[in-house]
Design a protein around this motif. Structure first.
Motif, PDB file in Angstrom:
ATOM      1  N   ARG A 208       0.807  -1.220   0.000  1.00 32.87           N
ATOM      2  CA  ARG A 208       0.000   0.000   0.000  1.00 32.87           C
ATOM      3  C   ARG A 208       0.838   1.267   0.000  1.00 32.87           C
ATOM      4  O   ARG A 208       0.480   2.275  -0.605  1.00 32.87           O
ATOM      5  N   ILE A 209       1.978   1.231   0.690  1.00 35.92           N
ATOM      6  CA  ILE A 209       2.825   2.416   0.744  1.00 35.92           C
ATOM      7  C   ILE A 209       3.327   2.777  -0.651  1.00 35.92           C
ATOM      8  O   ILE A 209       3.460   3.958  -0.991  1.00 35.92           O
ATOM      9  N   THR A 210       3.576   1.768  -1.485  1.00 30.11           N
ATOM     10  CA  THR A 210       4.027   2.023  -2.853  1.00 30.11           C
ATOM     11  C   THR A 210       2.945   2.720  -3.661  1.00 30.11           C
ATOM     12  O   THR A 210       3.207   3.690  -4.389  1.00 30.11           O
ATOM     13  N   ILE A 211       1.708   2.246  -3.533  1.00 25.43           N
ATOM     14  CA  ILE A 211       0.589   2.859  -4.253  1.00 25.43           C
ATOM     15  C   ILE A 211       0.360   4.282  -3.742  1.00 25.43           C
ATOM     16  O   ILE A 211       0.057   5.194  -4.521  1.00 25.43           O
ATOM     17  N   MET A 212       0.527   4.503  -2.439  1.00 22.18           N
ATOM     18  CA  MET A 212       0.338   5.833  -1.869  1.00 22.18           C
ATOM     19  C   MET A 212       1.365   6.811  -2.439  1.00 22.18           C
ATOM     20  O   MET A 212       1.030   7.951  -2.806  1.00 22.18           O
ATOM     21  N   VAL A 213       2.614   6.377  -2.534  1.00 18.77           N
ATOM     22  CA  VAL A 213       3.659   7.225  -3.106  1.00 18.77           C
ATOM     23  C   VAL A 213       3.348   7.539  -4.563  1.00 18.77           C
ATOM     24  O   VAL A 213       3.514   8.675  -5.023  1.00 18.77           O
ATOM     25  N   SER A 214       2.855   6.553  -5.286  1.00 19.70           N
ATOM     26  CA  SER A 214       2.469   6.767  -6.686  1.00 19.70           C
ATOM     27  C   SER A 214       1.338   7.789  -6.793  1.00 19.70           C
ATOM     28  O   SER A 214       1.351   8.653  -7.681  1.00 19.70           O
ATOM     29  N   ALA A 215       0.368   7.715  -5.887  1.00 25.06           N
ATOM     30  CA  ALA A 215      -0.756   8.659  -5.896  1.00 25.06           C
ATOM     31  C   ALA A 215      -0.282  10.074  -5.601  1.00 25.06           C
ATOM     32  O   ALA A 215      -0.727  11.041  -6.236  1.00 25.06           O
ATOM     33  N   ILE A 216       0.638  10.214  -4.636  1.00 32.22           N
ATOM     34  CA  ILE A 216       1.189  11.535  -4.330  1.00 32.22           C
ATOM     35  C   ILE A 216       1.963  12.067  -5.536  1.00 32.22           C
ATOM     36  O   ILE A 216       1.878  13.257  -5.878  1.00 32.22           O
ATOM     37  N   GLY A 217       2.704  11.179  -6.199  1.00 34.75           N
ATOM     38  CA  GLY A 217       3.435  11.574  -7.410  1.00 34.75           C
ATOM     39  C   GLY A 217       2.493  12.049  -8.504  1.00 34.75           C
ATOM     40  O   GLY A 217       2.769  13.047  -9.188  1.00 34.75           O
ATOM     41  N   ALA A 218       1.355  11.350  -8.672  1.00 34.18           N
ATOM     42  CA  ALA A 218       0.359  11.757  -9.675  1.00 34.18           C
ATOM     43  C   ALA A 218      -0.188  13.138  -9.341  1.00 34.18           C
ATOM     44  O   ALA A 218      -0.411  13.970 -10.234  1.00 34.18           O
ATOM     45  N   SER A 219      -0.391  13.405  -8.050  1.00 33.28           N
ATOM     46  CA  SER A 219      -0.893  14.708  -7.619  1.00 33.28           C
ATOM     47  C   SER A 219       0.072  15.824  -8.010  1.00 33.28           C
ATOM     48  O   SER A 219      -0.332  16.831  -8.622  1.00 33.28           O
ATOM     49  N   PHE A 220       1.344  15.656  -7.684  1.00 33.77           N
ATOM     50  CA  PHE A 220       2.337  16.680  -8.024  1.00 33.77           C
ATOM     51  C   PHE A 220       2.525  16.803  -9.538  1.00 33.77           C
ATOM     52  O   PHE A 220       2.732  17.906 -10.051  1.00 33.77           O
ATOM     53  N   PHE A 221       2.444  15.687 -10.243  1.00 31.66           N
ATOM     54  CA  PHE A 221       2.597  15.722 -11.702  1.00 31.66           C
ATOM     55  C   PHE A 221       1.487  16.564 -12.345  1.00 31.66           C
ATOM     56  O   PHE A 221       1.758  17.435 -13.179  1.00 31.66           O
ATOM     57  N   ILE A 222       0.234  16.298 -11.955  1.00 38.51           N
ATOM     58  CA  ILE A 222      -0.893  17.045 -12.542  1.00 38.51           C
ATOM     59  C   ILE A 222      -0.799  18.521 -12.164  1.00 38.51           C
ATOM     60  O   ILE A 222      -1.045  19.413 -12.989  1.00 38.51           O
ATOM     61  N   GLN A 223      -0.416  18.788 -10.929  1.00 40.20           N
ATOM     62  CA  GLN A 223      -0.311  20.165 -10.452  1.00 40.20           C
ATOM     63  C   GLN A 223       0.727  20.946 -11.267  1.00 40.20           C
ATOM     64  O   GLN A 223       0.457  22.065 -11.740  1.00 40.20           O
ATOM     65  N   ASN A 224       1.895  20.352 -11.468  1.00 45.54           N
ATOM     66  CA  ASN A 224       2.951  21.036 -12.216  1.00 45.54           C
ATOM     67  C   ASN A 224       2.662  21.066 -13.709  1.00 45.54           C
ATOM     68  O   ASN A 224       3.039  22.025 -14.396  1.00 45.54           O
ATOM     69  N   LEU A 225       1.987  20.031 -14.214  1.00 45.38           N
ATOM     70  CA  LEU A 225       1.582  20.047 -15.620  1.00 45.38           C
ATOM     71  C   LEU A 225       0.609  21.199 -15.875  1.00 45.38           C
ATOM     72  O   LEU A 225       0.692  21.887 -16.903  1.00 45.38           O
ATOM     73  N   ALA A 226      -0.297  21.445 -14.926  1.00 46.25           N
ATOM     74  CA  ALA A 226      -1.246  22.553 -15.056  1.00 46.25           C
ATOM     75  C   ALA A 226      -0.509  23.892 -15.077  1.00 46.25           C
ATOM     76  O   ALA A 226      -0.870  24.799 -15.845  1.00 46.25           O
ATOM     77  N   ILE A 227       0.529  24.026 -14.261  1.00 44.39           N
ATOM     78  CA  ILE A 227       1.307  25.269 -14.250  1.00 44.39           C
ATOM     79  C   ILE A 227       1.989  25.485 -15.593  1.00 44.39           C
ATOM     80  O   ILE A 227       1.999  26.599 -16.144  1.00 44.39           O
ATOM     81  N   VAL A 228       2.562  24.406 -16.154  1.00 40.51           N
ATOM     82  CA  VAL A 228       3.244  24.513 -17.450  1.00 40.51           C
ATOM     83  C   VAL A 228       2.257  24.831 -18.567  1.00 40.51           C
ATOM     84  O   VAL A 228       2.505  25.689 -19.426  1.00 40.51           O
ATOM     85  N   LEU A 229       1.115  24.151 -18.583  1.00 46.75           N
ATOM     86  CA  LEU A 229       0.144  24.311 -19.670  1.00 46.75           C
ATOM     87  C   LEU A 229      -0.638  25.613 -19.575  1.00 46.75           C
ATOM     88  O   LEU A 229      -0.871  26.286 -20.586  1.00 46.75           O
ATOM     89  N   PHE A 230      -1.062  25.972 -18.365  1.00 41.37           N
ATOM     90  CA  PHE A 230      -1.996  27.095 -18.204  1.00 41.37           C
ATOM     91  C   PHE A 230      -1.363  28.337 -17.604  1.00 41.37           C
ATOM     92  O   PHE A 230      -1.985  29.390 -17.587  1.00 41.37           O
ATOM     93  N   GLY A 231      -0.117  28.206 -17.110  1.00 46.14           N
ATOM     94  CA  GLY A 231       0.529  29.343 -16.469  1.00 46.14           C
ATOM     95  C   GLY A 231       0.097  29.487 -15.022  1.00 46.14           C
ATOM     96  O   GLY A 231      -0.950  28.980 -14.617  1.00 46.14           O
TER      97      GLY A 231
END
Length: 297
Positions: free
Chosen positions: A94-117
């Motif tokens: 479960r800890i592995t999946i949790m880390v992956s979920a946190i990574g997905a959160s940061f990825f989408i957040q930073n992708l939004a900054i790059v795409l939308f400013g």
């Protein structure tokens, strides 16, 4: 405080609580199936606002078409996140999946900054939703009354889906035991993907109404609502859909009433959610509607 002013605060609190409830349901559904928190849920909420914003401003869609397309795109994004961040690690700790979920959160957040400013944008103003109604001496946005009605309708629709349909039966089976559900012929992967899709649809509807009520969007705006809605799910009893709604209402009304009765503490309104979480965990760790956990001897 006059009665009219109290009613104004109360309706605003119920409206805010309804938004928290819609987003909290997504957390509680995913937890009910996987026993894990979808940490990217707040970012999915944010993306729904951008989908709706660009549909109106760039593609010149009518607002109702843009909002419908945004809801569908958000559902697709939620299912994509499940496929990319959860499915490959289904049998991992479960800890592995949790880390992956946190990574997905940061990825989408930073992708939004790059795409939308990073600069905030003004969400499109829909006069049908933001128009002001006068009820006695109380002035309310139409949206303030629309949000609780939409939340209640979606709650009953979701409860019907979970308890009266084959898909809901599959969800309940998977939430109890993945392996047993597989032996009974349930497509576990498909059921989990559908659950993410439904949770993302609710986050999108809540997100669009949030944008109409608080018309400023930016890439990291989903962080605090995401945390608060997770708290609402825990307060109500995470894994319980009705509990998530109750938790959302308690959190929303409590925040607004804090401002109403203790205006000097307005700057601490976000802290109310965390204080409430601590109190609930001390008094009833499973939440208001949570099942009692019996100890195995």
């Amino acid at each position: 405080m006059t009665f009219d002013l109290f009613m104004q605060y109360l309706t605003n609190g119920i409206s805010l609580g309804s938004l928290y409830a819609l987003i909290a349901i997504g957390y509680t559904m995913v937890y009910g199936i996987l026993r894990l928190i979808n940490f990217a849920h707040g970012e999915i909420f944010t993306m729904s606002l951008y989908f709706a914003f660009y549909g109106v401003t760039v593609f010149s869609m009518p607002w109702y078409i843009s909002f419908a397309v945004a809801i569908l795109m958000t559902a697709a994004l939620g299912m994509l996140v499940e496929r990319a961040a959860y499915k490959p690690l289904r049998e991992s700790p479960r800890i592995t999946i949790m880390v992956s979920a946190i990574g997905a959160s940061f990825f989408i957040q930073n992708l939004a900054i790059v795409l939308f400013g990073g600069r905030p944008k003004a969400f499109p103003n829909v006069r049908l939703l933001t128009g002001v109604m006068q009820i006695g001496a109380v002035s309310l946005q139409r949206l303030t009354l629309i949000i609780p009605v939409v939340t209640i309708i979606l709650l009953y629709t979701l409860l019907f889906l979970v308890h009266k349909t084959k898909t809901g039966m599959a969800m309940r089976a998977v939430s109890k035991d993945h392996e047993t559900a597989r032996l009974m012929g349930v497509d576990v992967n498909r059921t989990i993907t559908i659950t993410f899709g439904i949770g993302s649809i609710l986050a999108a509807i809540g997100g669009i109404m949030w944008g109409a009520k608080f018309p400023q969007i930016h890439p990291v705006m989903g962080v605090m609502p995401g945390l608060k809605c997770f708290i609402a799910a825990v307060v109500g009893g995470i894994g319980n859909i009705t509990g998530a709604v109750i938790g959302g209402f308690i959190l929303g009304v409590g925040e607004i009433m804090l401002i109403a009765f203790l205006p000097n503490l307005t700057g601490y309104r976000d802290a109310f959610a965390f204080v409430l979480l601590i109190v609930i965990l001390l008094i009833k760790p499973t939440g208001i509607m949570g099942e009692k956990i019996s100890e195995k001897v």
